[in-house]
Design a protein around this motif. Structure first.
Motif, PDB file in Angstrom:
ATOM      1  N   UNK A 162      13.846 -40.899  32.680  1.00 25.66           N
ATOM      2  CA  UNK A 162      14.139 -39.467  32.708  1.00 25.66           C
ATOM      3  C   UNK A 162      15.519 -39.173  32.136  1.00 25.66           C
ATOM      4  N   UNK A 163      15.643 -38.016  31.517  1.00 25.71           N
ATOM      5  CA  UNK A 163      16.964 -37.496  31.203  1.00 25.71           C
ATOM      6  C   UNK A 163      17.580 -36.939  32.483  1.00 25.71           C
ATOM      7  N   UNK A 164      18.888 -36.795  32.489  1.00 21.16           N
ATOM      8  CA  UNK A 164      19.553 -36.247  33.665  1.00 21.16           C
ATOM      9  C   UNK A 164      19.178 -34.792  33.904  1.00 21.16           C
ATOM     10  N   UNK A 165      19.167 -34.387  35.174  1.00 23.08           N
ATOM     11  CA  UNK A 165      18.901 -32.990  35.519  1.00 23.08           C
ATOM     12  C   UNK A 165      20.089 -32.117  35.109  1.00 23.08           C
ATOM     13  N   UNK A 213      10.673 -30.394  30.984  1.00 22.74           N
ATOM     14  CA  UNK A 213      10.944 -30.588  29.543  1.00 22.74           C
ATOM     15  C   UNK A 213      12.319 -31.215  29.335  1.00 22.74           C
ATOM     16  N   UNK A 214      13.319 -30.670  30.035  1.00 28.20           N
ATOM     17  CA  UNK A 214      14.697 -31.141  29.847  1.00 28.20           C
ATOM     18  C   UNK A 214      14.873 -32.581  30.309  1.00 28.20           C
ATOM     19  N   UNK A 215      14.102 -32.993  31.314  1.00 32.83           N
ATOM     20  CA  UNK A 215      14.295 -34.317  31.888  1.00 32.83           C
ATOM     21  C   UNK A 215      13.344 -35.370  31.304  1.00 32.83           C
ATOM     22  N   UNK A 233      -3.260 -24.856  18.096  1.00 31.90           N
ATOM     23  CA  UNK A 233      -2.338 -23.738  18.309  1.00 31.90           C
ATOM     24  C   UNK A 233      -0.972 -24.257  18.783  1.00 31.90           C
ATOM     25  N   UNK A 234       0.069 -23.496  18.440  1.00 36.62           N
ATOM     26  CA  UNK A 234       1.438 -23.893  18.787  1.00 36.62           C
ATOM     27  C   UNK A 234       1.791 -23.403  20.185  1.00 36.62           C
ATOM     28  N   UNK A 235       2.301 -24.349  20.981  1.00 33.10           N
ATOM     29  CA  UNK A 235       2.731 -24.051  22.346  1.00 33.10           C
ATOM     30  C   UNK A 235       4.235 -24.295  22.443  1.00 33.10           C
ATOM     31  N   UNK A 236       4.981 -23.318  22.967  1.00 35.69           N
ATOM     32  CA  UNK A 236       6.431 -23.479  23.122  1.00 35.69           C
ATOM     33  C   UNK A 236       6.790 -23.508  24.610  1.00 35.69           C
ATOM     34  N   UNK A 237       7.527 -24.559  24.983  1.00 38.33           N
ATOM     35  CA  UNK A 237       8.061 -24.672  26.341  1.00 38.33           C
ATOM     36  C   UNK A 237       9.550 -24.951  26.214  1.00 38.33           C
ATOM     37  N   UNK A 238      10.377 -24.060  26.710  1.00 35.87           N
ATOM     38  CA  UNK A 238      11.820 -24.216  26.525  1.00 35.87           C
ATOM     39  C   UNK A 238      12.158 -24.134  25.044  1.00 35.87           C
ATOM     40  N   UNK A 239      12.811 -25.162  24.521  1.00 35.99           N
ATOM     41  CA  UNK A 239      13.187 -25.184  23.103  1.00 35.99           C
ATOM     42  C   UNK A 239      12.279 -26.105  22.292  1.00 35.99           C
TER      43      UNK A 239
END
Length: 434
Positions: free
Chosen positions: A141-144, A381-383, A417-423
């Motif tokens: 995981x990436x850091x929170x 997503x970020x982690x 289809x394109x799905x966007x979550x966060x960036x």
């Protein structure tokens, strides 16, 4: 310069990233995972420093960020936690969330601390994901991300006694002769535009802090004149000394002035109406003062404590200070200060129980793109470390379990289809369940 309100940005440190690593030792052909966890990010902590008297320093530095945690290392070594970012504030500082006005902390005592935002936890290394089915996972995981917010700091002076009254009634002169304070004194309105503090020593050994506060005028509770700057400091005082120009030297009626100031206090905060108060009938050395004093006593009634004084000639000051000290002792016994409890900031969402559980994400459409939003899924997503296939598959499985795929298809999303979550953007695909 006296600064008593300011807005600043605070951000906790991000957690360190977990690591994907494996044991590479001689004679250990299947050593297994050995990637350590990332360290926790630092918190942003406000601490009271009695050496500070204003919020002046925050005019020049308005961003405070704690350090991020150290990344995990091989050989199952965890990254170090980051140090907290300690920010010094003067006693009497109230911290509120700039967006919601929620009280976060009320800092009044030397050394008192409050965590304003917390750092993120460290991401887990691949040693945390080993299972009998997958004994050598390439998942980390990436850091929170650390919490972040804009906060408003408001300084309310910690004075035992507050001098209130219309401009030019002699409040600054009174403070200057009963203490070592040297406020600016002038024969015009609003000479005092910032509060001044002085320590008063009574002859019997008692002492207290007295504040000379900027003059009030009609409409002060709505911010007219220096209303709000003045009234916030009145809230902390235990006793009020209401200074009146008893000579009516500017053609004013002392009784009407007394009624109007008390009305402004009540309109600003209901409980200020009952704050212990003494009337200092100032300028008794001037003509007509005795006549006005008798009229005032008749109109105000016997319950109002009135002490005739002259700050210029020091007439009656000894008796006034003894009376103030006595009233302060009584007020402290009757209304002890309650301990302040910090309201800790958390980034967790509120949970509401209902017959049908609602998803913790929303889907909207921007042209041809489906945008998925929600605190939990955006943090996921970020982690997620998308450099490893196992991590990608874990992410796809998690959002499917959350019901994101079914919700997208219910909204009309199709293969490709394109799905966007966060960036980040993805293509909806049956091959990897997203």
């Amino acid at each position: 310069m006296f600064v008593d309100t300011v807005k600043v940005y605070v951000k906790g440190g991000d957690g360190g990233n977990g690591m994907v690593a494996f044991r590479r030792e001689k004679y250990v052909p299947y050593g297994g995972p050995a990637g350590g966890d990332g360290g926790r990010g630092g918190d942003v902590v406000f601490e009271v420093d009695e050496g500070l008297r204003t919020l002046m320093d925050f005019r020049y530095q308005k961003h405070f960020k704690a350090e991020r945690g150290e990344n995990g290392r091989p050989k199952s070594q965890h990254g170090a936690n980051a140090e907290d970012k300690v920010v010094r504030v003067p006693p009497g500082t109230v911290v509120r969330d700039a967006d919601t006005s929620e009280l976060i902390a009320d800092l009044t005592e030397q050394g008192q601390r409050a965590v304003i935002v917390r750092g993120g936890r460290g991401g887990r290394g691949n040693i945390r994901f080993a299972t009998p089915v997958n004994p050598a996972p390439e998942i980390a995981e990436n850091g929170e991300p650390g919490q972040e917010r804009w906060v408003e700091l408001e300084l309310k002076l910690l004075a035992d006694v507050g001098l209130i009254g219309y401009p030019s009634v002699g409040k600054s002169t009174l403070l200057s002769v009963v203490s070592a304070a040297r406020p600016k004194i002038g024969a015009y309105h609003f000479t005092t535009i910032v509060p001044n503090l002085g320590v008063v020593q009574v002859e019997d050994g008692r002492s207290f802090v007295m504040a000379d506060l900027p003059g009030l005028i009609e409409g002060a509770h709505q911010g007219v004149g220096l209303g709000h700057q003045f009234l916030r400091h009145v809230e902390r005082t235990k006793v009020l000394v209401h200074v009146l120009d008893m000579a009516g030297s500017e053609g004013r009626d002392p009784y009407e002035d007394w009624k109007q100031i008390n009305k402004e206090l009540k309109l600003y905060r209901q409980d200020l109406e009952h704050r212990p108060q003494i009337v200092a009938a100032n300028k008794m050395d001037l003509p007509d003062a005795d006549e006005f004093l008798e009229m005032f006593k008749e109109q105000a009634g016997p319950d109002v404590q009135v002490y005739p004084i002259s700050a210029a000639t020091r007439q009656g000051l000894r008796e006034l200070m003894f009376a103030v000290a006595d009233l302060l002792d009584q007020a402290e016994k009757e209304a002890p200060i309650e301990p302040v409890v910090q309201q800790e900031f958390t980034a967790t969402r509120k949970v509401y129980k209902s017959e049908e559980e609602k998803p913790d994400f929303t889907i909207r459409r921007e042209n041809e793109v489906y945008v998925v939003e929600g605190e939990r899924i955006e943090k996921l997503i970020q982690m997620t470390n998308f450099n490893y296939h196992d991590s990608v598959m874990r992410f796809a499985h998690t959002i499917k379990q959350m019901g994101v795929e079914d919700a997208l298809r219910a909204r009309g999303a199709k293969e490709g289809d394109t799905i966007r979550i966060g960036e980040m953007e993805f293509e909806l695909s049956d091959a990897i369940d997203l």
